[in-house]
Design a protein around this motif. Structure first.
Motif, PDB file in Angstrom:
ATOM      1  N   ASN A  94       2.595  -5.253 -10.346  1.00 41.39           N
ATOM      2  CA  ASN A  94       4.028  -5.513 -10.545  1.00 41.39           C
ATOM      3  C   ASN A  94       4.833  -4.223 -10.682  1.00 41.39           C
ATOM      4  O   ASN A  94       5.733  -4.113 -11.519  1.00 41.39           O
ATOM      5  CB  ASN A  94       4.241  -6.406 -11.773  1.00 41.39           C
ATOM      6  N   GLY A  95       4.484  -3.238  -9.854  1.00 36.88           N
ATOM      7  CA  GLY A  95       5.257  -2.006  -9.827  1.00 36.88           C
ATOM      8  C   GLY A  95       5.013  -1.057 -10.980  1.00 36.88           C
ATOM      9  O   GLY A  95       5.767  -0.083 -11.149  1.00 36.88           O
ATOM     10  N   LYS A  96       3.967  -1.300 -11.767  1.00 36.67           N
ATOM     11  CA  LYS A  96       3.637  -0.418 -12.888  1.00 36.67           C
ATOM     12  C   LYS A  96       2.151  -0.082 -12.854  1.00 36.67           C
ATOM     13  O   LYS A  96       1.337  -0.831 -12.307  1.00 36.67           O
ATOM     14  CB  LYS A  96       3.965  -1.085 -14.237  1.00 36.67           C
ATOM     15  N   ILE A  97       1.780   1.052 -13.439  1.00 42.44           N
ATOM     16  CA  ILE A  97       0.371   1.421 -13.520  1.00 42.44           C
ATOM     17  C   ILE A  97      -0.296   0.559 -14.584  1.00 42.44           C
ATOM     18  O   ILE A  97       0.132   0.544 -15.738  1.00 42.44           O
ATOM     19  CB  ILE A  97       0.218   2.919 -13.832  1.00 42.44           C
ATOM     20  N   ALA A  98      -1.337  -0.181 -14.164  1.00 43.36           N
ATOM     21  CA  ALA A  98      -1.969  -1.146 -15.055  1.00 43.36           C
ATOM     22  C   ALA A  98      -3.365  -0.732 -15.492  1.00 43.36           C
ATOM     23  O   ALA A  98      -3.857  -1.209 -16.521  1.00 43.36           O
ATOM     24  CB  ALA A  98      -2.040  -2.510 -14.368  1.00 43.36           C
ATOM     25  N   GLU A  99      -4.023   0.152 -14.704  1.00 44.22           N
ATOM     26  CA  GLU A  99      -5.407   0.487 -15.001  1.00 44.22           C
ATOM     27  C   GLU A  99      -5.749   1.839 -14.383  1.00 44.22           C
ATOM     28  O   GLU A  99      -5.177   2.226 -13.368  1.00 44.22           O
ATOM     29  CB  GLU A  99      -6.323  -0.615 -14.440  1.00 44.22           C
TER      30      GLU A  99
ATOM     31  N   GLY B 261      -3.757  -1.399  -0.793  1.00 46.97           N
ATOM     32  CA  GLY B 261      -3.235  -2.439  -1.659  1.00 46.97           C
ATOM     33  C   GLY B 261      -2.856  -1.904  -3.026  1.00 46.97           C
ATOM     34  O   GLY B 261      -2.101  -0.930  -3.142  1.00 46.97           O
ATOM     35  N   ASP B 262      -3.414  -2.531  -4.074  1.00 45.67           N
ATOM     36  CA  ASP B 262      -3.046  -2.159  -5.444  1.00 45.67           C
ATOM     37  C   ASP B 262      -3.885  -1.014  -6.002  1.00 45.67           C
ATOM     38  O   ASP B 262      -3.669  -0.606  -7.147  1.00 45.67           O
ATOM     39  CB  ASP B 262      -3.129  -3.374  -6.372  1.00 45.67           C
TER      40      ASP B 262
ATOM     41  N   THR C 128       8.211   5.074 -18.335  1.00 46.89           N
ATOM     42  CA  THR C 128       8.765   4.271 -17.237  1.00 46.89           C
ATOM     43  C   THR C 128       7.690   3.831 -16.248  1.00 46.89           C
ATOM     44  O   THR C 128       7.926   2.913 -15.463  1.00 46.89           O
ATOM     45  CB  THR C 128       9.851   5.055 -16.469  1.00 46.89           C
ATOM     46  N   TYR C 129       6.532   4.452 -16.279  1.00 49.67           N
ATOM     47  CA  TYR C 129       5.473   4.120 -15.333  1.00 49.67           C
ATOM     48  C   TYR C 129       4.571   2.983 -15.828  1.00 49.67           C
ATOM     49  O   TYR C 129       3.676   2.551 -15.108  1.00 49.67           O
ATOM     50  CB  TYR C 129       4.615   5.349 -15.037  1.00 49.67           C
ATOM     51  N   PHE C 130       4.800   2.510 -17.051  1.00 52.65           N
ATOM     52  CA  PHE C 130       3.917   1.511 -17.639  1.00 52.65           C
ATOM     53  C   PHE C 130       4.708   0.304 -18.147  1.00 52.65           C
ATOM     54  O   PHE C 130       5.887   0.408 -18.463  1.00 52.65           O
ATOM     55  CB  PHE C 130       3.130   2.127 -18.805  1.00 52.65           C
TER      56      PHE C 130
ATOM     57  N   THR D 213       0.819  -1.220   0.000  1.00 49.38           N
ATOM     58  CA  THR D 213       0.000   0.000   0.000  1.00 49.38           C
ATOM     59  C   THR D 213       0.850   1.267   0.000  1.00 49.38           C
ATOM     60  O   THR D 213       0.663   2.151  -0.850  1.00 49.38           O
ATOM     61  CB  THR D 213      -0.946   0.012   1.218  1.00 49.38           C
ATOM     62  N   ASP D 214       1.758   1.397   0.930  1.00 47.49           N
ATOM     63  CA  ASP D 214       2.549   2.628   1.053  1.00 47.49           C
ATOM     64  C   ASP D 214       3.403   2.857  -0.189  1.00 47.49           C
ATOM     65  O   ASP D 214       3.503   3.986  -0.689  1.00 47.49           O
ATOM     66  CB  ASP D 214       3.423   2.584   2.302  1.00 47.49           C
ATOM     67  N   ALA D 215       4.019   1.794  -0.682  1.00 47.35           N
ATOM     68  CA  ALA D 215       4.863   1.924  -1.877  1.00 47.35           C
ATOM     69  C   ALA D 215       4.027   2.338  -3.080  1.00 47.35           C
ATOM     70  O   ALA D 215       4.447   3.190  -3.885  1.00 47.35           O
ATOM     71  CB  ALA D 215       5.585   0.608  -2.158  1.00 47.35           C
ATOM     72  N   ASN D 216       2.835   1.757  -3.222  1.00 43.13           N
ATOM     73  CA  ASN D 216       1.973   2.105  -4.356  1.00 43.13           C
ATOM     74  C   ASN D 216       1.472   3.540  -4.262  1.00 43.13           C
ATOM     75  O   ASN D 216       1.372   4.243  -5.278  1.00 43.13           O
ATOM     76  CB  ASN D 216       0.799   1.134  -4.430  1.00 43.13           C
ATOM     77  N   LYS D 217       1.150   4.001  -3.044  1.00 34.47           N
ATOM     78  CA  LYS D 217       0.724   5.390  -2.878  1.00 34.47           C
ATOM     79  C   LYS D 217       1.846   6.349  -3.278  1.00 34.47           C
ATOM     80  O   LYS D 217       1.603   7.350  -3.974  1.00 34.47           O
ATOM     81  CB  LYS D 217       0.309   5.643  -1.427  1.00 34.47           C
ATOM     82  N   THR D 218       3.049   6.050  -2.851  1.00 32.35           N
ATOM     83  CA  THR D 218       4.198   6.901  -3.201  1.00 32.35           C
ATOM     84  C   THR D 218       4.421   6.911  -4.704  1.00 32.35           C
ATOM     85  O   THR D 218       4.671   7.965  -5.315  1.00 32.35           O
ATOM     86  CB  THR D 218       5.460   6.393  -2.483  1.00 32.35           C
ATOM     87  N   TYR D 219       4.305   5.736  -5.323  1.00 33.98           N
ATOM     88  CA  TYR D 219       4.546   5.594  -6.766  1.00 33.98           C
ATOM     89  C   TYR D 219       3.513   6.387  -7.574  1.00 33.98           C
ATOM     90  O   TYR D 219       3.865   7.135  -8.498  1.00 33.98           O
ATOM     91  CB  TYR D 219       4.484   4.109  -7.128  1.00 33.98           C
TER      92      TYR D 219
END
Length: 259
Positions: free
Chosen positions: A233-238, A207-208, A160-162, A135-141
């Motif tokens: 997986n560390g990328k914006i998917a949707e 979460g995601d 780089t984000y996709f 959760t925290d990592a995804n919010k920062t990303y």
């Protein structure tokens, strides 16, 4: 916050939203603070009493609400829903809780577009929350993405984000993939439409899924941008979004900030 407490907050937020359809004041009386309720929808008066007094009118309108997604982040619950009054609309509602009662509310609403370039609807797609530990990592990303790309601090980092062109788009005017996003940007330029994000006010994630609430301009007119991202997986998917114009001061029914 433990899972049971999170589930309890979600149940309360959903009950309050569903009361707008049923006209039953019980959930509002039980779960909304009688004295401390701050309303950020500037088309509505401040306070719980205003919400209660609107119930009969909303029921007469035949308002329907169907909640699709719910996120919990600390004291905040965000709901992603389909509303139906004067036609279908997509909405985000954010409730802030104190000691188990709702004390603050923000929302954003947009007319639902049925035919989209991506052939997705504005609200379909996954609803199950995964990767709670991220959760925290995804919010920062996601916050960094909005700052770099939407606000424009470093648009050169877009790709780089996709994960290549694998990107599912629910915006009603944009096709899937980075290719669809690029085509939409070109079309806006050709039509002399200027969209500018200026500031992120909130980042709510579980979460995601990450929801950002931003302020900005469309052709110089102030707008609120609610963007929901799913990270995989560390990328914006949707991506889902709701964009709503901010009322001019003379039309506002409360003096609270839109954000």
């Amino acid at each position: 916050m433990d899972l049971n407490t999170q589930n309890e907050l979600v149940k309360k937020a959903i009950a309050v939203l569903e009361s707008l359809e049923s006209g039953n004041p019980e959930a509002i009386m039980n779960y909304v603070h009688p004295d401390k309720y701050i309303q950020h929808n500037q088309a509505l008066p401040n306070g719980r009493a205003a919400m209660l007094s609107a119930l009969d009118h909303l029921k007469d309108l035949g308002l329907k609400v169907s909640i699709k997604r719910a996120l919990v982040d600390g004291d905040y619950v965000a709901l992603h829903s389909v509303y139906d009054f004067h036609g279908p609309k997509i909405g985000f509602d954010i409730f802030r809780f104190e000691n188990g009662r709702i004390v603050e509310h923000w929302d954003n609403l947009q007319e639902m577009v049925k035919k989209t370039p991506s052939n997705h609807t504005m609200i379909d797609g996954p609803v199950t929350i995964k990767d709670i530990d991220k959760t925290d990592a995804n919010k920062t990303y996601v916050k960094r993405f909005v700052e770099d790309i939407m606000i424009g601090k470093n648009r050169g980092l877009l790709t780089t984000y996709f994960d290549g062109d694998h990107y599912i788009q629910h915006d009603p005017h944009i096709a899937d993939g980075l290719s669809g996003l690029s085509a939409a940007v070109r079309a806006m330029e050709e039509q002399h439409i200027e969209m500018q994000y200026t500031h992120i006010h909130q980042v709510i994630g579980q979460g995601d899924f990450v929801l950002t609430i931003s302020e900005g301009l469309i052709n110089g007119e102030p707008n609120a941008f609610y963007d929901l991202f799913r990270v995989e997986n560390g990328k914006i998917a949707e991506h889902w979004d709701v964009i709503e114009a901010i009322l001019p001061p003379e039309k506002r029914k409360n003096s609270n900030s839109r954000f």
